[in-house]
Design a protein around this motif. Sequence first.
Motif, PDB file in Angstrom:
ATOM      1  N   ARG A 154       0.841  -1.209   0.000  1.00 10.74           N
ATOM      2  CA  ARG A 154       0.000   0.000   0.000  1.00 10.74           C
ATOM      3  C   ARG A 154       0.874   1.256   0.000  1.00 10.74           C
ATOM      4  N   TYR A 155       1.900   1.245   0.814  1.00  9.09           N
ATOM      5  CA  TYR A 155       2.839   2.361   0.869  1.00  9.09           C
ATOM      6  C   TYR A 155       3.471   2.596  -0.504  1.00  9.09           C
ATOM      7  N   CYS A 156       3.952   1.529  -1.127  1.00  8.97           N
ATOM      8  CA  CYS A 156       4.584   1.644  -2.452  1.00  8.97           C
ATOM      9  C   CYS A 156       3.612   2.197  -3.483  1.00  8.97           C
ATOM     10  N   GLN A 157       2.367   1.737  -3.452  1.00 13.18           N
ATOM     11  CA  GLN A 157       1.367   2.225  -4.405  1.00 13.18           C
ATOM     12  C   GLN A 157       1.066   3.700  -4.174  1.00 13.18           C
ATOM     13  N   LEU A 158       0.906   4.093  -2.909  1.00 13.54           N
ATOM     14  CA  LEU A 158       0.642   5.501  -2.603  1.00 13.54           C
ATOM     15  C   LEU A 158       1.810   6.380  -3.025  1.00 13.54           C
ATOM     16  N   MET A 159       3.023   5.925  -2.772  1.00 10.60           N
ATOM     17  CA  MET A 159       4.191   6.706  -3.164  1.00 10.60           C
ATOM     18  C   MET A 159       4.288   6.815  -4.682  1.00 10.60           C
ATOM     19  N   ASP A 176       1.746   6.689  -6.833  1.00  9.13           N
ATOM     20  CA  ASP A 176       0.700   7.620  -7.244  1.00  9.13           C
ATOM     21  C   ASP A 176       1.120   9.060  -6.970  1.00  9.13           C
ATOM     22  N   TYR A 177       1.678   9.281  -5.782  1.00  7.07           N
ATOM     23  CA  TYR A 177       2.109  10.623  -5.401  1.00  7.07           C
ATOM     24  C   TYR A 177       3.226  11.106  -6.317  1.00  7.07           C
ATOM     25  N   ARG A 178       4.197  10.250  -6.579  1.00  9.81           N
ATOM     26  CA  ARG A 178       5.338  10.624  -7.415  1.00  9.81           C
ATOM     27  C   ARG A 178       4.900  10.955  -8.840  1.00  9.81           C
ATOM     28  N   VAL A 179       3.950  10.202  -9.387  1.00 10.81           N
ATOM     29  CA  VAL A 179       3.460  10.477 -10.740  1.00 10.81           C
ATOM     30  C   VAL A 179       2.814  11.851 -10.774  1.00 10.81           C
ATOM     31  N   LYS A 180       1.950  12.144  -9.805  1.00  6.80           N
ATOM     32  CA  LYS A 180       1.312  13.463  -9.748  1.00  6.80           C
ATOM     33  C   LYS A 180       2.355  14.555  -9.572  1.00  6.80           C
ATOM     34  N   GLU A 181       3.328  14.303  -8.698  1.00  5.27           N
ATOM     35  CA  GLU A 181       4.377  15.275  -8.438  1.00  5.27           C
ATOM     36  C   GLU A 181       5.214  15.532  -9.695  1.00  5.27           C
ATOM     37  N   MET A 182       5.555  14.472 -10.418  1.00  2.00           N
ATOM     38  CA  MET A 182       6.354  14.617 -11.634  1.00  2.00           C
ATOM     39  C   MET A 182       5.605  15.407 -12.698  1.00  2.00           C
ATOM     40  N   LEU A 183       4.305  15.122 -12.857  1.00  2.00           N
ATOM     41  CA  LEU A 183       3.520  15.857 -13.846  1.00  2.00           C
ATOM     42  C   LEU A 183       3.464  17.335 -13.495  1.00  2.00           C
ATOM     43  N   THR A 184       3.248  17.623 -12.214  1.00  2.00           N
ATOM     44  CA  THR A 184       3.197  19.013 -11.769  1.00  2.00           C
ATOM     45  C   THR A 184       4.535  19.695 -12.012  1.00  2.00           C
ATOM     46  N   GLU A 185       5.627  19.027 -11.659  1.00  2.00           N
ATOM     47  CA  GLU A 185       6.947  19.606 -11.857  1.00  2.00           C
ATOM     48  C   GLU A 185       7.222  19.886 -13.326  1.00  2.00           C
ATOM     49  N   ARG A 186       6.824  18.979 -14.194  1.00  2.00           N
ATOM     50  CA  ARG A 186       7.054  19.188 -15.633  1.00  2.00           C
ATOM     51  C   ARG A 186       6.304  20.405 -16.141  1.00  2.00           C
ATOM     52  N   VAL A 187       5.090  20.568 -15.657  1.00  2.00           N
ATOM     53  CA  VAL A 187       4.283  21.702 -16.099  1.00  2.00           C
ATOM     54  C   VAL A 187       4.841  23.006 -15.547  1.00  2.00           C
ATOM     55  N   LEU A 188       5.279  22.985 -14.296  1.00  2.00           N
ATOM     56  CA  LEU A 188       5.679  24.222 -13.630  1.00  2.00           C
ATOM     57  C   LEU A 188       7.185  24.492 -13.643  1.00  2.00           C
ATOM     58  N   GLN A 189       7.973  23.597 -14.213  1.00  2.00           N
ATOM     59  CA  GLN A 189       9.426  23.723 -14.119  1.00  2.00           C
ATOM     60  C   GLN A 189       9.984  24.952 -14.816  1.00  2.00           C
ATOM     61  N   HIS A 190       9.231  25.522 -15.713  1.00  2.00           N
ATOM     62  CA  HIS A 190       9.734  26.666 -16.461  1.00  2.00           C
ATOM     63  C   HIS A 190       9.362  28.008 -15.837  1.00  2.00           C
ATOM     64  N   LEU A 191       8.697  27.960 -14.696  1.00  2.00           N
ATOM     65  CA  LEU A 191       8.333  29.210 -14.033  1.00  2.00           C
ATOM     66  C   LEU A 191       9.552  29.822 -13.350  1.00  2.00           C
ATOM     67  N   SER A 192       9.553  31.135 -13.250  1.00  2.00           N
ATOM     68  CA  SER A 192      10.618  31.802 -12.492  1.00  2.00           C
ATOM     69  C   SER A 192      10.440  31.469 -11.011  1.00  2.00           C
ATOM     70  N   ALA A 193      11.470  31.666 -10.222  1.00  2.00           N
ATOM     71  CA  ALA A 193      11.409  31.357  -8.791  1.00  2.00           C
ATOM     72  C   ALA A 193      10.301  32.166  -8.111  1.00  2.00           C
ATOM     73  N   THR A 227       4.912  22.392   3.906  1.00  2.00           N
ATOM     74  CA  THR A 227       4.189  21.175   3.553  1.00  2.00           C
ATOM     75  C   THR A 227       4.912  19.973   4.135  1.00  2.00           C
ATOM     76  N   LEU A 228       4.147  19.084   4.719  1.00  2.00           N
ATOM     77  CA  LEU A 228       4.672  17.830   5.254  1.00  2.00           C
ATOM     78  C   LEU A 228       3.937  16.702   4.556  1.00  2.00           C
ATOM     79  N   ASN A 229       4.662  15.901   3.802  1.00  2.00           N
ATOM     80  CA  ASN A 229       4.057  14.747   3.145  1.00  2.00           C
ATOM     81  C   ASN A 229       4.321  13.524   4.008  1.00  2.00           C
ATOM     82  N   SER A 230       3.276  12.783   4.290  1.00  2.00           N
ATOM     83  CA  SER A 230       3.444  11.555   5.064  1.00  2.00           C
ATOM     84  C   SER A 230       2.684  10.434   4.376  1.00  2.00           C
ATOM     85  N   THR A 231       2.989   9.233   4.775  1.00  2.00           N
ATOM     86  CA  THR A 231       2.380   8.054   4.177  1.00  2.00           C
ATOM     87  C   THR A 231       1.756   7.204   5.276  1.00  2.00           C
TER      88      THR A 231
END
Length: 105
Positions: free
Chosen positions: A7-12, A14-31, A70-74
């Motif tokens: 369950r932990y592996c599946q949640l991680m 899922d979280y990582r996929v969402k996180e990666m998609l968000t990062e790809r979309v937002l990676q070109h923004l200025s700080a 932000t605190l991410n926990s599993t």
Amino acid sequence: LAYRVRRYCQLMLDYRVKEMLTERVLQHLSAGLWEEVQIKTIADVLAGFPLFGRWANPVALEAIARMCTTLNSTPGDIVLREGDYGAEMYFVRFGKCAVLRACDL
């Protein structure tokens, strides 16, 4: 235990996929713009809680959001223990948590 690990592996995953998609979309923004997105996101989360939702002033919510981290926990993670000194406030954005006393464990 095996179930919790799967369950932990599946949640991680899922979280990582969402996180990666968000990062790809937002990676070109200025700080500065990236920080504004983060503050606005946290302010929107705060507005969803009754304690803060009645504050219609977005400036006040954004000021509070600037103090948040932000605190991410599993599943199975212990965020704090009974008797710990508390200087923080926690909000559950996704999922659920259990509040247990030491005698419940």
